[in-house]
Design a protein around this motif. Sequence first.
Motif, PDB file in Angstrom:
ATOM      1  N   SER A 138       5.510  10.929-157.560  1.00  0.00           N
ATOM      2  CA  SER A 138       5.887  12.031-157.003  1.00  0.00           C
ATOM      3  C   SER A 138       7.336  12.275-156.804  1.00  0.00           C
ATOM      4  CB  SER A 138       5.307  12.146-155.543  1.00  0.00           C
ATOM      5  OG  SER A 138       5.624  13.519-155.159  1.00  0.00           O
ATOM      6  N   LEU A 139       8.070  11.154-156.434  1.00  0.00           N
ATOM      7  CA  LEU A 139       9.618  11.172-156.596  1.00  0.00           C
ATOM      8  C   LEU A 139      10.107  11.290-157.834  1.00  0.00           C
ATOM      9  CD1 LEU A 139       9.845   8.487-153.727  1.00  0.00           C
ATOM     10  CD2 LEU A 139      10.713  11.131-153.414  1.00  0.00           C
ATOM     11  N   HIS A 181      19.709  16.258-153.913  1.00  0.00           N
ATOM     12  CA  HIS A 181      18.122  16.065-153.838  1.00  0.00           C
ATOM     13  C   HIS A 181      17.626  15.098-154.822  1.00  0.00           C
ATOM     14  CE1 HIS A 181      17.542  19.948-151.497  1.00  0.00           C
ATOM     15  NE2 HIS A 181      18.041  19.068-150.704  1.00  0.00           N
ATOM     16  N   ARG A 182      18.178  15.234-156.084  1.00  0.00           N
ATOM     17  CA  ARG A 182      17.557  14.330-157.269  1.00  0.00           C
ATOM     18  C   ARG A 182      18.043  12.883-156.830  1.00  0.00           C
ATOM     19  NH1 ARG A 182      22.007  15.102-161.572  1.00  0.00           N
ATOM     20  NH2 ARG A 182      23.034  13.995-159.879  1.00  0.00           N
ATOM     21  N   ASP A 183      19.401  12.575-156.373  1.00  0.00           N
ATOM     22  CA  ASP A 183      20.119  11.364-156.251  1.00  0.00           C
ATOM     23  C   ASP A 183      19.321  10.837-154.992  1.00  0.00           C
ATOM     24  OD1 ASP A 183      22.028  11.906-157.729  1.00  0.00           O
ATOM     25  OD2 ASP A 183      23.391  12.284-156.604  1.00  0.00           O
ATOM     26  N   GLU A 184      18.588  11.524-153.907  1.00  0.00           N
ATOM     27  CA  GLU A 184      17.922  10.982-152.954  1.00  0.00           C
ATOM     28  C   GLU A 184      16.667  10.492-153.324  1.00  0.00           C
ATOM     29  OE1 GLU A 184      19.936  13.812-149.257  1.00  0.00           O
ATOM     30  OE2 GLU A 184      18.088  14.119-150.249  1.00  0.00           O
ATOM     31  N   GLY A 189      13.188   5.345-154.822  1.00  0.00           N
ATOM     32  CA  GLY A 189      12.328   4.679-155.891  1.00  0.00           C
ATOM     33  C   GLY A 189      11.778   5.812-156.825  1.00  0.00           C
ATOM     34  N   ALA A 190      12.309   6.624-157.060  1.00  0.00           N
ATOM     35  CA  ALA A 190      11.351   7.713-158.185  1.00  0.00           C
ATOM     36  C   ALA A 190      11.602   6.954-159.383  1.00  0.00           C
ATOM     37  CB  ALA A 190      12.408   8.921-158.420  1.00  0.00           C
TER      38      ALA A 190
END
Length: 215
Positions: A138-139, A181-184, A189-190
């Motif tokens: 999901s991430l 948001h991408r980096d977070e 653990g994306a």
Amino acid sequence: MNSQRYYSFLDRLCLGFDQAVRALTDTVKTTGADYPGKELPEPSLSDNERRHAAALMRINHAGEICAQALYHGQGVVSRSQEVQEKMHLAATEEGDHLAWCKQRLDELGSHPSYLNPVWYLGSFCIGMTAGMVGDKWSLGFVAETERQVIRHLEGHLNALPSKDQRSYVILQQMEADEARHRDEAVALGARDLPGPVRHIMALTSKIMVKTAFWI
């Protein structure tokens, strides 16, 4: 005593319905961040330039409707309290973008996409599906979505009428927020999505972009 409240799946579905109504009726929750470019004067645009700028901002507004739905859908089914909170916070921050795009459309004398309910429903289902696969995937979906949105925003920054600095600074701030948001998501653990999934996402985005430009 633990005062933190845990929501059942039904609770989260009800909250999701409330979030959908808010997103589609311009009452979405925001952080209250200042409207970018509010100090800039309204540019003198020709009719063609104004229509073109409005079409681009309509696409971005539709994209933010999709972002709200994706985060809401993923938050409903997430197994992790941390990820649920991340999705809720990201949706609130994306609410700023939605409000900014709507305000800019109003200033340009235009309207949001008439198909926003369709974009929301489809994106909510996609978000729920991504969330049910697992939080790491999901991430990964969030991270890949933000990567594609950033590329899309870069194209719009180049496509805007050069005089329309008000729209320009809005998209600049949105781009910076999407990168965060991408980096977070990556930090949480994306996982990297398979190539075919990324291509399907890009194709779906192109359909929305081409349709929202006109409708």
